[in-house]
Scaffold this motif. Structure first.
Motif, PDB file in Angstrom:
ATOM      1  N   PHE A  71      87.598  87.925  94.855  1.00 48.24           N
ATOM      2  CA  PHE A  71      87.248  86.678  94.316  1.00 48.24           C
ATOM      3  C   PHE A  71      86.589  87.168  93.174  1.00 48.24           C
ATOM      4  CE2 PHE A  71      83.839  82.965  94.082  1.00 48.24           C
ATOM      5  CZ  PHE A  71      84.789  81.974  93.598  1.00 48.24           C
ATOM      6  N   THR A 111      83.769  80.068 100.832  1.00 49.11           N
ATOM      7  CA  THR A 111      82.137  79.688 100.851  1.00 49.11           C
ATOM      8  C   THR A 111      81.541  79.348 102.335  1.00 49.11           C
ATOM      9  OG1 THR A 111      82.882  78.854  98.573  1.00 49.11           O
ATOM     10  CG2 THR A 111      80.572  78.143  99.616  1.00 49.11           C
ATOM     11  N   VAL A 171      88.767  78.848  98.105  1.00 44.58           N
ATOM     12  CA  VAL A 171      87.246  79.037  97.550  1.00 44.58           C
ATOM     13  C   VAL A 171      86.461  78.330  98.597  1.00 44.58           C
ATOM     14  CG1 VAL A 171      85.494  78.458  95.536  1.00 44.58           C
ATOM     15  CG2 VAL A 171      87.851  79.276  94.978  1.00 44.58           C
ATOM     16  N   CYS A 231      79.413  85.438  92.407  1.00 46.63           N
ATOM     17  CA  CYS A 231      79.143  84.329  91.292  1.00 46.63           C
ATOM     18  C   CYS A 231      78.511  84.654  90.022  1.00 46.63           C
ATOM     19  CB  CYS A 231      78.990  82.801  91.601  1.00 46.63           C
ATOM     20  SG  CYS A 231      80.076  82.288  92.980  1.00 46.63           S
ATOM     21  N   VAL A 240      82.991  76.215  94.506  1.00 48.20           N
ATOM     22  CA  VAL A 240      81.733  76.827  95.156  1.00 48.20           C
ATOM     23  C   VAL A 240      80.556  75.977  95.524  1.00 48.20           C
ATOM     24  CG1 VAL A 240      79.991  78.834  95.014  1.00 48.20           C
ATOM     25  CG2 VAL A 240      82.230  79.245  94.420  1.00 48.20           C
ATOM     26  N   CYS A 251      86.715  77.349  89.740  1.00 48.84           N
ATOM     27  CA  CYS A 251      86.322  77.784  90.866  1.00 48.84           C
ATOM     28  C   CYS A 251      84.975  77.694  91.243  1.00 48.84           C
ATOM     29  CB  CYS A 251      86.462  79.249  91.011  1.00 48.84           C
ATOM     30  SG  CYS A 251      88.220  79.834  91.409  1.00 48.84           S
TER      31      CYS A 251
END
Length: 428
Positions: free
Chosen positions: A9, A104, A100, A115, A394, A390
């Motif tokens: 990711f 998560t 995603v 992130c 999240v 993205c």
């Protein structure tokens, strides 16, 4: 497998638009990192027992119609013979957000450090791009990276080759600005301590360096909301003032001594911001860029192919049949699926309101990022630039998990006892 998916990711968030297989000339290549990430996220989700968020009410009904249509329409285009089988790659517009969300709900706040790293990498790279433009980095240091930027932009289109604005590791400066605003919201709402400060600072740097008028407007609105909130808490306001005096003021004086503010005013940022005043007072005809966008939207709305099989829209990716840029998500969806697809998109953007009315968890972070996407959809097609959105997914995933407090990513699932604020438990 979850750890592998998290690392993929991070790689996808940073290099997804830069590393492709078979890139030659005008062919951008195959986005291998996107495929690897989606596969890893699905495997991680399945391996974890296919967990679902505890907050289910409302989100499937709001996002579900959009996802359903974006899967069915391209398939219908292939069956009708108006699109080739390769056009089904447009399913990534749905598969990446689902991946995603799956990652998560599988990883919880373990996704936050990744992130944070992506935000820092993009922001630091954008800062380097800005310093090079201002002559503060020598060509021997940043020249090869600028050439990489130009080659990456040209592989998609010559129209993307704009060296006067920062793009981070994305291709388009406006897309990068939207990423920066979403990054700022995520940083403030879900990170804490040094991670929050570093990510928020670099997100702001990226937004300003992108010179995106839409991004800077969103930044101004967020800062206004933050200022109103801070004024209501006098003790907190005092800490902010002291912190600014200790850290921000010396840095500002140092930058002034280097002549950075003067260089910025002499650059394109002041001109772009000044053009906003011209637009408001004299109309859009004063801005050639905006006029070009409006004309492209008009041409897209007037597009009516002779083939009767397009009577419900292009079904597949609209830019393939239209053959031009459609820098407006609402227009692009109208061209692809008419009012049905536009309505499904609006419903998805209203998901925070639906979650709130149904007694869902704290939805303000999701509401902010949805507002950013809605505003960005007037000058971008953010749903087609899935890498840049993205962080929005999240935030959506964290909202569905029911988190109510910033976290450093080490203790996401808390109990409801004592002073800790809880996260609703995952339900397999």
């Amino acid at each position: 497998m979850t750890s592998v998916a998290l690392w993929l990711f991070l790689v996808y968030l940073t290099l997804g638009m830069r590393v492709n297989i078979g890139r030659t000339g005008d062919f951008a290549g195959l986005p291998v990192l996107e495929v690897l990430f989606v596969a890893a996220a699905v495997l991680a989700w399945v391996g974890a027992g296919r967990p679902w968020p505890a907050v289910r009410s409302g989100w499937v009904e709001t996002v579900g119609p959009l996802f359903f249509l974006l899967l069915v329409y391209p398939a219908a285009g292939v069956l009708l013979g108006t699109y080739g089988v390769t056009s089904l790659y447009s399913w990534m517009v749905v598969l990446v957000p689902l991946a995603v969300l799956a990652l998560t709900v599988t990883a919880g706040a373990r996704i936050l450090p990744f992130c944070h790293a992506a935000i820092v990498i993009h922001g630091a790279y954008a800062l380097g791009q800005a310093l090079y433009r201002l002559g503060l980095l020598p060509t021997s240091v940043w020249g090869p990276l600028q050439q990489w930027d130009i080659e990456s932009q040209r592989s998609l289109s010559e129209a993307y080759v704009i060296v006067g604005r920062s793009t981070g590791l994305f291709i388009n400066a406006n897309t990068f600005a939207m990423w920066g605003v979403a990054a700022l919201v995520l940083s403030y709402c879900y990170l804490s301590g040094a991670r929050r400060h570093s990510a928020a600072a670099l997100a702001i740097v990226g937004i300003l360096a992108s010179q995106s008028r839409t991004g800077i407007f969103c930044l101004a609105v967020l800062l206004l909301v933050w200022a109103v909130h801070a004024v209501r808490d006098w003790a907190r306001l005092g800490r902010i003032v002291v912190g600014a005096a200790v850290f921000v003021l010396p840095g500002t004086l140092l930058l002034y001594a280097w002549g950075l503010p003067q260089r910025l005013l002499e650059g394109g940022l002041a001109n772009r911001l000044g053009s906003v005043t011209d637009i408001l007072t004299e109309g859009i005809r004063t801005d050639a860029n905006l006029m070009g966008r409006v004309e492209a939207w008009r041409l897209a709305l007037d597009y009516s192919p002779a083939d009767p099989r397009f009577s419900f829209g292009t079904l597949g990716p609209p830019q393939v049949q239209f053959g031009g840029f459609i820098d407006n998500q609402f227009v692009a969806f109208y061209l692809q699926g008419g009012l049905f697809l536009v309505g499904a998109y609006v419903l998805a953007l209203l998901s925070p309101l639906v979650l709130h009315l149904r007694g869902g968890p704290r939805v303000m972070p999701l509401a902010f990022v949805c507002a950013v996407v809605a505003l960005g959809s007037l000058t971008l097609a953010p749903m087609f630039t899935v890498q840049a959105t993205c962080l929005v997914w999240v935030v959506a995933g964290l909202t569905l998990l029911g988190d109510t407090a910033p976290s450093d990513g080490t203790d996401f699932v808390r109990s409801r006892t004592g002073h800790g604020r809880s996260l609703l438990a995952l339900r397999p």
